[in-house]
Design a protein around this motif. Structure first.
Motif, PDB file in Angstrom:
ATOM      1  N   UNK A 101      87.817  -5.919  36.157  1.00 13.27           N
ATOM      2  CA  UNK A 101      87.848  -6.979  36.353  1.00 13.27           C
ATOM      3  C   UNK A 101      87.866  -7.810  35.015  1.00 13.27           C
ATOM      4  N   UNK A 102      87.081  -7.319  34.039  1.00  8.88           N
ATOM      5  CA  UNK A 102      87.178  -7.425  32.696  1.00  8.88           C
ATOM      6  C   UNK A 102      88.538  -7.557  32.105  1.00  8.88           C
ATOM      7  N   UNK A 103      89.339  -6.474  32.302  1.00  8.26           N
ATOM      8  CA  UNK A 103      90.528  -6.494  31.531  1.00  8.26           C
ATOM      9  C   UNK A 103      91.224  -7.767  32.009  1.00  8.26           C
ATOM     10  N   UNK A 104      91.313  -8.137  33.186  1.00 13.61           N
ATOM     11  CA  UNK A 104      92.196  -9.413  33.529  1.00 13.61           C
ATOM     12  C   UNK A 104      91.491 -10.499  32.743  1.00 13.61           C
ATOM     13  N   UNK A 105      90.049 -10.818  32.756  1.00 11.94           N
ATOM     14  CA  UNK A 105      89.532 -11.774  32.151  1.00 11.94           C
ATOM     15  C   UNK A 105      89.767 -11.819  30.848  1.00 11.94           C
TER      16      UNK A 105
ATOM     17  N   UNK B 182      93.471 -13.000  30.144  1.00  7.65           N
ATOM     18  CA  UNK B 182      93.638 -14.243  30.338  1.00  7.65           C
ATOM     19  C   UNK B 182      93.178 -14.907  29.087  1.00  7.65           C
ATOM     20  N   UNK B 183      91.899 -14.770  28.633  1.00  8.10           N
ATOM     21  CA  UNK B 183      91.307 -15.261  27.301  1.00  8.10           C
ATOM     22  C   UNK B 183      92.149 -15.160  26.467  1.00  8.10           C
ATOM     23  N   UNK B 184      92.888 -14.034  26.073  1.00 11.80           N
ATOM     24  CA  UNK B 184      93.725 -13.854  24.819  1.00 11.80           C
ATOM     25  C   UNK B 184      94.914 -14.427  25.296  1.00 11.80           C
ATOM     26  N   UNK B 185      95.055 -15.262  26.312  1.00 15.39           N
ATOM     27  CA  UNK B 185      96.732 -15.762  26.702  1.00 15.39           C
ATOM     28  C   UNK B 185      97.599 -14.676  26.815  1.00 15.39           C
ATOM     29  N   UNK B 186      97.270 -13.330  27.059  1.00 14.58           N
ATOM     30  CA  UNK B 186      98.302 -12.250  27.245  1.00 14.58           C
ATOM     31  C   UNK B 186      98.934 -12.031  28.489  1.00 14.58           C
ATOM     32  N   UNK B 187      98.682 -12.980  29.551  1.00 12.81           N
ATOM     33  CA  UNK B 187      99.128 -12.647  30.711  1.00 12.81           C
ATOM     34  C   UNK B 187     100.579 -12.893  30.819  1.00 12.81           C
TER      35      UNK B 187
ATOM     36  N   UNK C 222      97.613  -3.838  25.547  1.00 13.76           N
ATOM     37  CA  UNK C 222      96.653  -4.769  24.855  1.00 13.76           C
ATOM     38  C   UNK C 222      95.581  -4.239  24.770  1.00 13.76           C
ATOM     39  N   UNK C 223      94.768  -4.719  23.491  1.00 18.46           N
ATOM     40  CA  UNK C 223      93.471  -4.248  23.475  1.00 18.46           C
ATOM     41  C   UNK C 223      92.657  -4.675  24.498  1.00 18.46           C
ATOM     42  N   UNK C 224      92.865  -5.552  25.547  1.00 18.53           N
ATOM     43  CA  UNK C 224      91.989  -5.839  26.498  1.00 18.53           C
ATOM     44  C   UNK C 224      91.561  -4.662  27.486  1.00 18.53           C
ATOM     45  N   UNK C 225      92.508  -3.707  27.237  1.00 11.80           N
ATOM     46  CA  UNK C 225      92.156  -2.483  28.279  1.00 11.80           C
ATOM     47  C   UNK C 225      91.311  -1.402  27.623  1.00 11.80           C
ATOM     48  N   UNK C 226      91.008  -1.667  26.364  1.00 12.32           N
ATOM     49  CA  UNK C 226      90.083  -0.755  25.652  1.00 12.32           C
ATOM     50  C   UNK C 226      90.389   0.666  25.688  1.00 12.32           C
ATOM     51  N   UNK C 227      91.842   0.728  25.421  1.00 10.63           N
ATOM     52  CA  UNK C 227      92.187   2.197  25.431  1.00 10.63           C
ATOM     53  C   UNK C 227      92.294   2.757  24.146  1.00 10.63           C
ATOM     54  N   UNK C 228      92.173   2.003  23.026  1.00 13.04           N
ATOM     55  CA  UNK C 228      92.396   2.375  21.801  1.00 13.04           C
ATOM     56  C   UNK C 228      91.446   3.443  21.205  1.00 13.04           C
TER      57      UNK C 228
END
Ligand SMILES: CC(C)(COP(=O)(O)OP(=O)(O)OC[C@H]1O[C@@H](n2cnc3c(N)ncnc32)[C@H](O)[C@@H]1OP(=O)(O)O)[C@@H](O)C(=O)NCCC(=O)NCCS
Length: 164
Positions: free
Chosen positions: A33-37, A40-45, A157-163
């Motif tokens: 859920x945080x990944x989607x949030x 969205x916040x990063x305007x990356x959708x 995208x860094x939103x996924x926290x995969x780095x």
């Protein structure tokens, strides 16, 4: 069943449905859920499509830009979520089919996701040994070129926290 783009009013319900969908999944990170949030916040959708039924949101799919071998132009799909009591009734398939149609129409060169090959190969995804995501076993890195194949490391995208 109605598929439509998210509106600002949908944000909280999308978070709740994403958490519910992944709550019982062994492979879930608990951060979907945080990944989607964060996207969205990063305007990356690139897209955020909801499935609405009887006035409530029952499914959701997101896509965001990825780098393939350092190059932009492909999309990463996910998370994909369906409310637990409505899973296996075709909602996930409808969302994926629509997302692929829209991403093609947007001119994306291809798509990639991290997921269960038992589910995603039906949509045309394959595990291509030329593409890899750091820390993810090769069989779960599933892709589908719309134009030409690419090779190299994939950076979500860094939103996924995969780095890491
Ligand atoms: C995975 C998920 C999105 C699939 O959506 P869904 O609406 O339940 O799937 P559908 O009804 O469109 O499924 C279509 C087919 O896939 C099968 N299927 C569904 N989930 C599957 C899975 N995890 N593995 C293998 N097959 C699966 C269904 O049995 C169905 O097969 P059939 O057409 O032969 O009957 C949904 O179950 C979900 O939200 N799961 C929890 C969150 C999650 O794991 N998301 C994906 C992250 S990789």
């Amino acid at each position: 069943m109605t598929l439509r783009a998210e509106t600002p009013q949908d944000a909280a319900e999308i978070s709740a449905l994403t958490s519910a969908a992944f709550a019982t999944e062994a492979h879930a990170s608990g951060t979907e859920a945080q990944i989607v949030e964060r996207l969205r916040k990063a305007d990356a959708l690139l897209l955020s499509i909801v499935c609405e039924e009887g006035g409530r949101l029952v499914g959701h799919i997101a896509a965001s830009p990825v780098l393939v071998g350092g190059q932009p132009g492909w999309a990463g799909i996910g998370p994909l979520s369906v409310l637990p009591d409505l899973q296996r009734s075709g909602i996930g398939s409808a969302l994926m089919t629509e997302a692929l149609r829209q991403l093609r129409a947007l001119g994306q060169g291809g798509v990639v996701l991290v997921g269960d090959p038992g589910y995603y190969t039906r949509f045309g995804f394959v595990a291509d040994p030329a593409l890899h995501v750091r820390g993810i076993p090769a069989e779960y890195v599933l892709s589908q070129p719309f134009a030409s194949r690419r090779s190299g490391g994939i950076r979500f995208h860094p939103a996924f926290g995969l780095e890491g």
